[in-house]
Design a protein around this motif. Structure first.
Motif, short mmCIF file in Angstrom:
data_model
loop_
_atom_site.label_atom_id
_atom_site.label_comp_id
_atom_site.label_asym_id
_atom_site.label_seq_id
_atom_site.Cartn_x
_atom_site.Cartn_y
_atom_site.Cartn_z
N LEU A 135 7.58 -40.42 3.56
CA LEU A 135 8.71 -39.49 3.66
C LEU A 135 9.57 -39.54 2.40
CD1 LEU A 135 9.66 -39.88 7.43
CD2 LEU A 135 8.81 -37.81 6.30
N GLN A 136 9.75 -40.74 1.85
CA GLN A 136 10.47 -40.84 0.56
C GLN A 136 9.72 -40.05 -0.51
OE1 GLN A 136 10.93 -44.99 -0.59
NE2 GLN A 136 11.71 -45.51 1.43
N ALA A 137 8.40 -40.23 -0.52
CA ALA A 137 7.60 -39.53 -1.52
C ALA A 137 7.71 -38.02 -1.32
CB ALA A 137 6.13 -39.97 -1.43
N MET A 138 7.69 -37.58 -0.06
CA MET A 138 7.75 -36.13 0.19
C MET A 138 9.09 -35.56 -0.26
SD MET A 138 5.59 -35.89 3.72
CE MET A 138 5.83 -34.15 3.99
N ALA A 139 10.16 -36.35 -0.11
CA ALA A 139 11.46 -35.88 -0.63
C ALA A 139 11.36 -35.73 -2.15
CB ALA A 139 12.56 -36.87 -0.24
N ALA A 140 10.69 -36.70 -2.79
CA ALA A 140 10.56 -36.63 -4.26
C ALA A 140 9.62 -35.51 -4.69
CB ALA A 140 10.08 -37.98 -4.79
N TRP A 141 8.65 -35.14 -3.83
CA TRP A 141 7.79 -34.00 -4.16
C TRP A 141 8.61 -32.70 -4.22
CZ3 TRP A 141 3.28 -33.73 -6.40
CH2 TRP A 141 2.37 -34.79 -6.30
N LYS A 142 9.82 -32.74 -3.66
CA LYS A 142 10.65 -31.53 -3.69
C LYS A 142 11.66 -31.56 -4.85
CE LYS A 142 9.84 -30.50 1.12
NZ LYS A 142 10.30 -30.31 2.47
N SER A 143 11.56 -32.59 -5.71
CA SER A 143 12.47 -32.69 -6.87
C SER A 143 11.94 -31.77 -7.98
CB SER A 143 12.53 -34.14 -7.36
OG SER A 143 11.25 -34.49 -7.89
N PRO A 144 12.80 -31.44 -8.97
CA PRO A 144 12.38 -30.46 -9.99
C PRO A 144 11.06 -30.83 -10.69
CG PRO A 144 14.72 -30.88 -10.14
CD PRO A 144 14.20 -31.84 -9.11
N VAL A 148 6.84 -41.80 -6.43
CA VAL A 148 7.69 -42.96 -6.12
C VAL A 148 7.05 -44.33 -6.38
CG1 VAL A 148 9.13 -41.77 -4.43
CG2 VAL A 148 6.99 -42.84 -3.67
N ILE A 149 5.74 -44.37 -6.56
CA ILE A 149 5.07 -45.68 -6.56
C ILE A 149 5.58 -46.55 -7.71
CG2 ILE A 149 2.99 -45.27 -7.96
CD1 ILE A 149 1.49 -46.38 -5.41
N GLY A 150 5.88 -45.92 -8.85
CA GLY A 150 6.35 -46.70 -10.00
C GLY A 150 7.66 -47.41 -9.74
N ALA A 151 8.45 -46.85 -8.80
CA ALA A 151 9.73 -47.50 -8.49
C ALA A 151 9.48 -48.85 -7.83
CB ALA A 151 10.56 -46.60 -7.57
N THR A 163 -2.93 -42.16 -11.52
CA THR A 163 -1.80 -41.97 -10.60
C THR A 163 -0.79 -43.12 -10.69
OG1 THR A 163 -3.42 -40.93 -9.14
CG2 THR A 163 -1.29 -41.47 -8.18
N PHE A 164 -1.27 -44.36 -10.55
CA PHE A 164 -0.37 -45.51 -10.55
C PHE A 164 0.21 -45.76 -11.95
CE2 PHE A 164 -1.91 -48.24 -6.67
CZ PHE A 164 -1.74 -47.14 -5.84
N GLY A 165 -0.64 -45.60 -12.97
CA GLY A 165 -0.21 -45.93 -14.34
C GLY A 165 0.90 -45.01 -14.81
N LEU A 166 0.73 -43.71 -14.57
CA LEU A 166 1.76 -42.78 -15.04
C LEU A 166 3.05 -42.95 -14.26
CD1 LEU A 166 -0.39 -39.57 -15.56
CD2 LEU A 166 0.61 -41.02 -17.33
N SER A 167 2.94 -43.14 -12.95
CA SER A 167 4.15 -43.31 -12.15
C SER A 167 4.88 -44.58 -12.57
CB SER A 167 3.78 -43.37 -10.66
OG SER A 167 4.92 -43.43 -9.87
N THR A 168 4.11 -45.62 -12.86
CA THR A 168 4.72 -46.88 -13.31
C THR A 168 5.45 -46.69 -14.63
OG1 THR A 168 3.07 -48.20 -12.15
CG2 THR A 168 4.15 -49.26 -14.02
N GLY A 169 4.79 -46.04 -15.57
CA GLY A 169 5.43 -45.80 -16.87
C GLY A 169 6.69 -44.98 -16.71
#
Ligand SMILES: Cc1cc2nc3c(=O)[nH]c(=O)nc-3n(C[C@H](O)[C@H](O)[C@H](O)COP(=O)(O)OP(=O)(O)OC[C@H]3O[C@@H](n4cnc5c(N)ncnc54)[C@H](O)[C@@H]3O)c2cc1C
Length: 416
Positions: A68-77, A370-373, A14-20
């Motif tokens: 909430l930021q993450a949930m907004a991003a869960w609605k991205s394409p 969002v975690i990678g950000a 989870t963290f590794g892919l989001s970071t990359g």
């Protein structure tokens, strides 16, 4: 930091892919992710699962805002195909410890006055209230709590696979079947990694996103981050049974456990019992003089008996017709716990060029988009600006966190 310098990320979970993903999107052009597993999604990744809860109630408004930021991003394409806003029924039974009831009340407080949840919360005081939001539940359910309609779940393994593909499309080199064995240092500067296959990879920055296995590569992390496991099992439903349960909210009785709407593709119902988790303290090979570290064992395909009892109790309370059904795909799933339940996103003290991104404490899958950000921000700042996410010397993962109830058990003391 030079955006063309070699960056190594260890662990494609989870963290590794989001970071990359976030570093590549920001223009870092020389990223390699090494993953121990030969297959993807990795069997040892805590994120490799049918589904995970996505919700923003936290006792701490800091995490509510991040979720909430993450949930907004869960609605991205990229992520929306894997997000289902099925609602979240959070309760405690009459018999629940006061600590669980108190924790639920604090969770509710975190969202009840938040504008994002206006008209989204339905109080639950009686069995009839539950039947109104989940008419298929026929058990006794002496529960209280609430339904949060602005929450749901993600198809976790599918979301990981989508992130993997997005990373590849951004030019990241993901090497499967490459297990990091040791960090290479020039004095105190980390300059790369040796792998079990005998290959060396050079880096100007190495980011450890090893989840529960962090202690094997970095025993220095000590008990600040402790590998802990919880049980997971499935029930195979028929298509007719699954159709009947379609659209139920994620249902979590804090003192018993939680389950999800059946998986649309496989008709599997995933169910997890509550508890304080399991450790597996052991000496790391070659470091016998070091203190023991909790690490995942090789065999994780079982669940302790007491978890099975709790799963069946949860089903008796809700879906009694399933309470005696065979439990399949039994496993214990490992994550990385910290004493205060805060993540650790920081450079390793006393070293240069090496970061830890972990300590997910069982609540980070929802942050996948969002975690990678946050990691990127830390890389660019050259330090962790937030106290709560700093490396904490001497910390021990046995602290008091309100949603943890009960005693953690070491697997070595359990008669399986
Ligand atoms: C039972 C359970 C239920 C959960 N439910 C939820 C939920 O509902 N909602 C939620 O938000 N979160 C949930 N979580 C938490 C969530 O799964 C984790 O927070 C998240 O997946 C942790 O990500 P990670 O990248 O730190 O670890 P992982 O995803 O575990 O990734 C670590 C990776 O490192 C790899 N690796 C290990 N050693 C090496 C090595 N030496 N070299 C190379 N690679 C290596 C592993 O194979 C793995 O792929 C749950 C966790 C558990 C255990």
């Amino acid at each position: 930091m030079d955006k063309s310098g070699p960056i190594l990320i260890l662990g494609a979970g989870t963290f590794g892919l989001s970071t990359g993903y976030h570093l590549a999107k920001a223009g870092y052009s020389n990223i390699t992710i090494l993953e121990k597993s030969h297959t993807f999604p990795p069997p040892l990744s805590a994120g490799n699962d049918l589904n995970k809860i996505i919700r923003a109630e936290y006792e701490d408004p800091f995490y509510t805002d991040l979720a909430l930021q993450a949930m907004a991003a869960w609605k991205s394409p990229l992520f929306s195909p894997y997000y289902h806003e099925s609602g979240y029924l959070l309760t405690t039974s009459d018999a629940a410890p006061e600590k669980s009831k108190h924790s639920l009340a604090k969770s509710l407080l975190s969202i009840s006055e938040h504008p994002a949840f206006k008209d989204k919360i339905i109080p639950i005081e009686t069995r009839e209230d539950i039947r109104k939001v989940a008419p298929v539940f026929t058990g006794p359910m002496h529960w209280r709590g609430y339904l949060n309609k602005f929450a749901g779940y993600s198809h976790a393994a599918d979301a990981l696979s989508a992130t993997y593909s997005a990373c590849c499309a951004l030019g990241i080199n993901i090497v499967l079947g490459e297990e990091a064995k040791s960090l290479i240092y020039n004095d105190t500067t980390c300059t790369g990694v040796n792998t079990v296959s005998g290959t060396s990879y050079a880096s100007s920055l190495t980011i450890l996103t090893l989840g529960a296995s962090l202690g094997t590569l970095l025993p220095q992390v000590g008990r600040q981050i402790t590998a802990k496991a919880w049980a997971v099992a499935h029930i195979q439903l028929t298509p007719t049974e699954a159709a009947k349960l379609k659209g139920i909210p994620v249902t979590y009785a804090r003192d018993l456990g939680f389950f999800f709407e059946p998986d649309h593709r496989t008709n599997l119902l995933k169910i997890c019992p509550s508890g304080a988790g399991y450790t597996n303290y052991t000496h790391i090979a070659g470091a016998e003089s070091e203190p023991q570290v909790s690490v995942p064992p090789d065999d994780n395909d079982f669940i302790p008996e007491r978890d099975e009892i709790m799963i069946r109790k949860l089903l008796q309370e809700t879906l009694p017709e399933l309470a005696d059904r065979p439990l399949i795909n039994r496993k214990i799933c490992w994550c990385a716990d910290t004493s205060d339940s805060e993540y650790v996103i920081d450079f390793v003290p006393g070293k240069k060029g090496v970061m830890v991104v972990g300590g997910d404490s069982g609540h980070a899958f929802k942050m996948l988009p969002v975690i990678g950000a946050w990691v990127k921000e830390t890389v660019e700042a050259g330090r962790q600006e937030k106290d709560r996410w700093r490396w904490k010397n001497g910390s021990d993962a046995s602290g008091e966190v309100s949603w943890r109830v009960g005693e953690t058990t070491d697997l070595n003391s359990l008669h399986l």
